[in-house]
Design a protein around this motif. Structure first.
Motif, PDB file in Angstrom:
ATOM      1  N   VAL A  41      54.781  22.045  -5.340  1.00  0.00           N
ATOM      2  CA  VAL A  41      55.112  20.606  -5.807  1.00  0.00           C
ATOM      3  C   VAL A  41      54.442  20.676  -7.291  1.00  0.00           C
ATOM      4  O   VAL A  41      53.835  21.700  -7.810  1.00  0.00           O
ATOM      5  N   ASP A  79      60.012  28.073  -1.091  1.00  0.00           N
ATOM      6  CA  ASP A  79      59.742  27.998   0.119  1.00  0.00           C
ATOM      7  C   ASP A  79      60.229  29.129   1.196  1.00  0.00           C
ATOM      8  O   ASP A  79      59.567  29.494   1.814  1.00  0.00           O
ATOM      9  N   ARG A 176      68.639  16.504   3.479  1.00  0.00           N
ATOM     10  CA  ARG A 176      67.713  17.723   3.109  1.00  0.00           C
ATOM     11  C   ARG A 176      66.662  17.902   3.995  1.00  0.00           C
ATOM     12  O   ARG A 176      65.778  16.792   4.029  1.00  0.00           O
ATOM     13  N   PHE A 199      62.180  23.293  -1.191  1.00  0.00           N
ATOM     14  CA  PHE A 199      61.950  21.839  -1.758  1.00  0.00           C
ATOM     15  C   PHE A 199      62.236  21.969  -3.376  1.00  0.00           C
ATOM     16  O   PHE A 199      62.919  20.948  -3.783  1.00  0.00           O
TER      17      PHE A 199
HETATM   18  C1  SIN Z   1      55.341  20.083  -0.233  1.00  0.00           C
HETATM   19  O1  SIN Z   1      54.972  18.849  -0.393  1.00  0.00           O
HETATM   20  O2  SIN Z   1      54.733  20.959  -0.216  1.00  0.00           O
HETATM   21  C2  SIN Z   1      56.931  20.176  -0.053  1.00  0.00           C
HETATM   22  C3  SIN Z   1      57.437  19.411   1.127  1.00  0.00           C
HETATM   23  C4  SIN Z   1      58.992  19.521   1.509  1.00  0.00           C
HETATM   24  O3  SIN Z   1      59.352  20.817   1.254  1.00  0.00           O
HETATM   25  O4  SIN Z   1      59.640  18.448   1.391  1.00  0.00           O
END
Ligand code: SIN
Length: 337
Positions: A41, A79, A176, A199
């Motif tokens: 993020v 991810d 998603r 993400f």
């Molecule tokens: C995150 O906040 O680390 C990502 C969350 C997501 O993949 O929706």
């Protein structure tokens, strides 16, 4: 039926090439200790800020001898490959969302994804700091990970190019989701089609119409610029999003006792601080979102919330076996206090 998984294919060979050979501490190579910590993020989120603070505390307390390099925004890994990167030693620490541990053999972590389980962050805290939360962290050693602590983002909301207030409005929407069966089942229960995506690829997928909508706390929605590609955000507050900070076991074992202690203390303080500012970060993101306009923000009437809750209630039964009935019973008891 599993949700379609559109995540990037990771290359284990590429990761292996980046990994440090066994037994060679980064410390020896750099004349100090450099810790690589990757996350997906933006910096200006509860997670981004807490990890930056951790890096600063470690730098100060070790007089510059230990350096934590924080790589936000999937700059190093996304991810699909960050867990492998950690296990191979290409990075030393991660802070993935709790939902992402099921991919590496911990379906019980998906209990945190259950819709309408937690009423507020205090209930989450009770679970995480209690026996169940600590057992989950300890279990990570099965995959040679050291579970160091929990961090909040907050509660998720639904976005799309239409309001999503009642199940009828979800019908046919491609949403998603993270790679969590609980979240996928939640979307199906609402009549939507879940699509698993990294993400880091979500905003583009929303912009290009690969998916119609998604769910996230407002801090993630705002900092990814999702408001530029989603016309409606419905404040559903339907489920929790939080993280576990983990280290690779071999890296951790190479550190001295004093170094580990310094890291644990600095991390603990940063997580407490991060948890304290998470709500405020989400509130500020919501205020900014309202100010720029563009995305219409909808509150949920109690009867609408009731409809969403009733529609998603069967998820508990459907996924209870996967999560583990004893974990489910424990978390429900802990929530009730
Ligand atoms: C995150 O906040 O680390 C990502 C969350 C997501 O993949 O929706």
């Amino acid at each position: 039926m599993p949700a379609p998984d559109l995540t990037r294919r990771h290359s284990l060979h590429a990761l292996a090439a980046l990994a440090w050979p066994a037994g060679v501490a980064r410390a020896q190579a750099a004349g100090g200790i450099t810790i690589r910590l990757s996350h997906v993020v933006a910096r200006q989120t509860p997670k981004g800020l807490a990890l930056e603070r951790f890096a600063q505390l470690v730098h100060t307390r070790s007089a510059g001898r230990i350096r934590v390099e924080v790589y936000p925004n999937s700059a190093l890994y996304g991810d699909a490959d960050e867990m492998q990167a950690l296990q191979l030693g290409a990075v030393d620490m991660l802070a993935p969302s709790l939902s992402k541990f099921s991919r590496i053999g911990f379906p019980e972590f998906e209990l945190f994804d259950l819709p309408f389980l937690f009423a507020d962050q205090e209930q989450v805290r009770r679970v995480q700091s209690g026996t169940l939360g600590q057992q989950l962290l300890a279990a990570l050693s099965r995959q040679r990970l050291v579970g160091l602590g929990y961090l909040d983002n907050g509660f998720k909301h639904m976005s799309a190019n239409r309001p999503l207030r009642v199940p009828a409005e979800f019908r046919g929407q491609r949403m998603r989701v993270q790679a969590s069966r609980v979240i996928a089942q939640q979307m199906r229960a609402l009549g939507a089609q879940p699509v698993v995506l990294d993400f880091g690829e979500t905003r583009r997928a929303l912009a290009t119409g690969v998916v119609d909508g998604t769910e996230n706390p407002v801090s993630n929605f705002w900092t990814q610029g999702m408001h530029e590609v989603q016309t409606h955000l419905t404040l559903t507050h339907h489920a929790y999003l939080g993280y576990a900070v983990v280290a690779q076991e071999r890296f951790w074992a190479q550190l001295g006792v004093a170094e580990r202690q310094l890291l644990v203390q600095a991390l603990h303080q940063s997580l407490v601080w991060g948890n304290a500012i998470a709500r405020q970060e989400n509130a500020q993101a919501l205020a900014a979102l309202r100010e720029v306009g563009g995305t219409q923000v909808h509150d949920l009437a109690p009867a609408q919330r009731q409809q969403l809750q009733a529609a998603t209630a069967p998820v508990y039964q459907a996924l209870g076996q996967r999560i583990g009935p004893h974990w489910l019973a424990q978390v429900q008891a802990a929530v009730q206090g």
